[in-house]
Design a protein around this motif. Structure first.
Motif, PDB file in Angstrom:
ATOM      1  N   LEU A  15     -14.177  -5.665  -9.453  1.00 35.78           N
ATOM      2  CA  LEU A  15     -13.620  -6.402  -8.334  1.00 35.78           C
ATOM      3  C   LEU A  15     -12.835  -7.620  -8.825  1.00 35.78           C
ATOM      4  CD1 LEU A  15     -13.353  -6.821  -5.290  1.00 35.78           C
ATOM      5  CD2 LEU A  15     -15.479  -8.142  -5.388  1.00 35.78           C
ATOM      6  N   SER A  16     -13.369  -8.353  -9.794  1.00 31.57           N
ATOM      7  CA  SER A  16     -12.652  -9.525 -10.300  1.00 31.57           C
ATOM      8  C   SER A  16     -11.364  -9.113 -11.016  1.00 31.57           C
ATOM      9  CB  SER A  16     -13.538 -10.354 -11.220  1.00 31.57           C
ATOM     10  OG  SER A  16     -13.748  -9.696 -12.444  1.00 31.57           O
ATOM     11  N   THR A  17     -11.360  -7.954 -11.665  1.00 35.34           N
ATOM     12  CA  THR A  17     -10.148  -7.446 -12.308  1.00 35.34           C
ATOM     13  C   THR A  17      -9.084  -7.121 -11.274  1.00 35.34           C
ATOM     14  OG1 THR A  17     -11.429  -6.547 -14.148  1.00 35.34           O
ATOM     15  CG2 THR A  17      -9.216  -5.661 -13.820  1.00 35.34           C
ATOM     16  N   PHE A  18      -9.474  -6.469 -10.177  1.00 33.92           N
ATOM     17  CA  PHE A  18      -8.522  -6.141  -9.119  1.00 33.92           C
ATOM     18  C   PHE A  18      -8.002  -7.397  -8.427  1.00 33.92           C
ATOM     19  CE2 PHE A  18     -10.361  -1.726  -8.974  1.00 33.92           C
ATOM     20  CZ  PHE A  18      -9.213  -1.104  -9.427  1.00 33.92           C
ATOM     21  N   VAL A  19      -8.843  -8.387  -8.227  1.00 33.97           N
ATOM     22  CA  VAL A  19      -8.398  -9.644  -7.625  1.00 33.97           C
ATOM     23  C   VAL A  19      -7.385 -10.330  -8.543  1.00 33.97           C
ATOM     24  CG1 VAL A  19      -9.148 -11.955  -6.943  1.00 33.97           C
ATOM     25  CG2 VAL A  19     -10.442  -9.960  -6.178  1.00 33.97           C
ATOM     26  N   ALA A  20      -7.663 -10.356  -9.834  1.00 34.89           N
ATOM     27  CA  ALA A  20      -6.737 -10.966 -10.790  1.00 34.89           C
ATOM     28  C   ALA A  20      -5.415 -10.202 -10.826  1.00 34.89           C
ATOM     29  CB  ALA A  20      -7.369 -11.009 -12.177  1.00 34.89           C
ATOM     30  N   LEU A  21      -5.478  -8.887 -10.787  1.00 37.48           N
ATOM     31  CA  LEU A  21      -4.265  -8.070 -10.774  1.00 37.48           C
ATOM     32  C   LEU A  21      -3.457  -8.338  -9.508  1.00 37.48           C
ATOM     33  CD1 LEU A  21      -2.531  -5.865 -12.060  1.00 37.48           C
ATOM     34  CD2 LEU A  21      -3.962  -4.184 -10.875  1.00 37.48           C
ATOM     35  N   ALA A  22      -4.119  -8.407  -8.378  1.00 33.22           N
ATOM     36  CA  ALA A  22      -3.425  -8.691  -7.120  1.00 33.22           C
ATOM     37  C   ALA A  22      -2.761 -10.064  -7.168  1.00 33.22           C
ATOM     38  CB  ALA A  22      -4.403  -8.605  -5.950  1.00 33.22           C
ATOM     39  N   PHE A  23      -3.427 -11.046  -7.769  1.00 31.84           N
ATOM     40  CA  PHE A  23      -2.850 -12.379  -7.905  1.00 31.84           C
ATOM     41  C   PHE A  23      -1.597 -12.348  -8.776  1.00 31.84           C
ATOM     42  CE2 PHE A  23      -2.533 -16.391 -10.250  1.00 31.84           C
ATOM     43  CZ  PHE A  23      -2.296 -17.254  -9.192  1.00 31.84           C
ATOM     44  N   VAL A  24      -1.648 -11.638  -9.886  1.00 32.71           N
ATOM     45  CA  VAL A  24      -0.495 -11.553 -10.790  1.00 32.71           C
ATOM     46  C   VAL A  24       0.668 -10.842 -10.110  1.00 32.71           C
ATOM     47  CG1 VAL A  24       0.332 -10.509 -12.947  1.00 32.71           C
ATOM     48  CG2 VAL A  24      -1.851 -11.720 -12.906  1.00 32.71           C
ATOM     49  N   VAL A  25       0.399  -9.767  -9.387  1.00 32.01           N
ATOM     50  CA  VAL A  25       1.458  -9.038  -8.678  1.00 32.01           C
ATOM     51  C   VAL A  25       2.076  -9.926  -7.597  1.00 32.01           C
ATOM     52  CG1 VAL A  25       1.891  -7.094  -7.119  1.00 32.01           C
ATOM     53  CG2 VAL A  25       0.568  -6.745  -9.204  1.00 32.01           C
ATOM     54  N   ALA A  26       1.248 -10.646  -6.845  1.00 31.63           N
ATOM     55  CA  ALA A  26       1.768 -11.543  -5.813  1.00 31.63           C
ATOM     56  C   ALA A  26       2.604 -12.666  -6.426  1.00 31.63           C
ATOM     57  CB  ALA A  26       0.614 -12.118  -4.992  1.00 31.63           C
ATOM     58  N   LEU A  27       2.163 -13.199  -7.539  1.00 32.07           N
ATOM     59  CA  LEU A  27       2.915 -14.247  -8.222  1.00 32.07           C
ATOM     60  C   LEU A  27       4.257 -13.720  -8.733  1.00 32.07           C
ATOM     61  CD1 LEU A  27       2.791 -17.190  -9.173  1.00 32.07           C
ATOM     62  CD2 LEU A  27       1.766 -16.361 -11.293  1.00 32.07           C
ATOM     63  N   ALA A  28       4.268 -12.524  -9.284  1.00 32.14           N
ATOM     64  CA  ALA A  28       5.518 -11.920  -9.761  1.00 32.14           C
ATOM     65  C   ALA A  28       6.469 -11.672  -8.590  1.00 32.14           C
ATOM     66  CB  ALA A  28       5.230 -10.619 -10.507  1.00 32.14           C
TER      67      ALA A  28
END
Length: 99
Positions: A9-22
């Protein structure tokens, strides 16, 4: 198994944050680029517009661009760009977008 789920779950949250930032960065860059040129739907004669390119060798080409009411004939090679000719654009003619 609970620890694995938490890490996943923390990996998916971090991935979602990076995608949103990009996505936000790309949207901001696009908006900044549009602000530098003319507004969409208006014609600005000071803009540089590509007209046509003709390859004359493996890495050489002759390019026609319009800039501030003039057509520029450029020789483009790997070593540089050379102005071959500069003429006024035909008055009232629409911009050509070939090639």
């Amino acid at each position: 198994m609970d620890n694995f789920s938490r890490e996943l779950l923390s990996t998916f949250v971090a991935l979602a944050f990076v995608v949103a930032l990009a996505w936000a960065s790309i949207a901001l860059l696009k908006r900044m680029q549009q602000g530098r040129g003319s507004r969409p739907g208006t014609r600005d004669d000071s803009e540089l517009r590509f007209v046509r390119a003709l390859p004359v060798g493996t890495k050489e080409r002759v390019v026609v661009v319009q800039y501030r009411g003039e057509e520029w004939l450029l020789g483009v090679t790997t070593g540089g760009i050379t102005l071959l000719a500069r003429t006024p654009s035909p008055a009232g003619s629409p911009l050509r977008t070939e090639g």
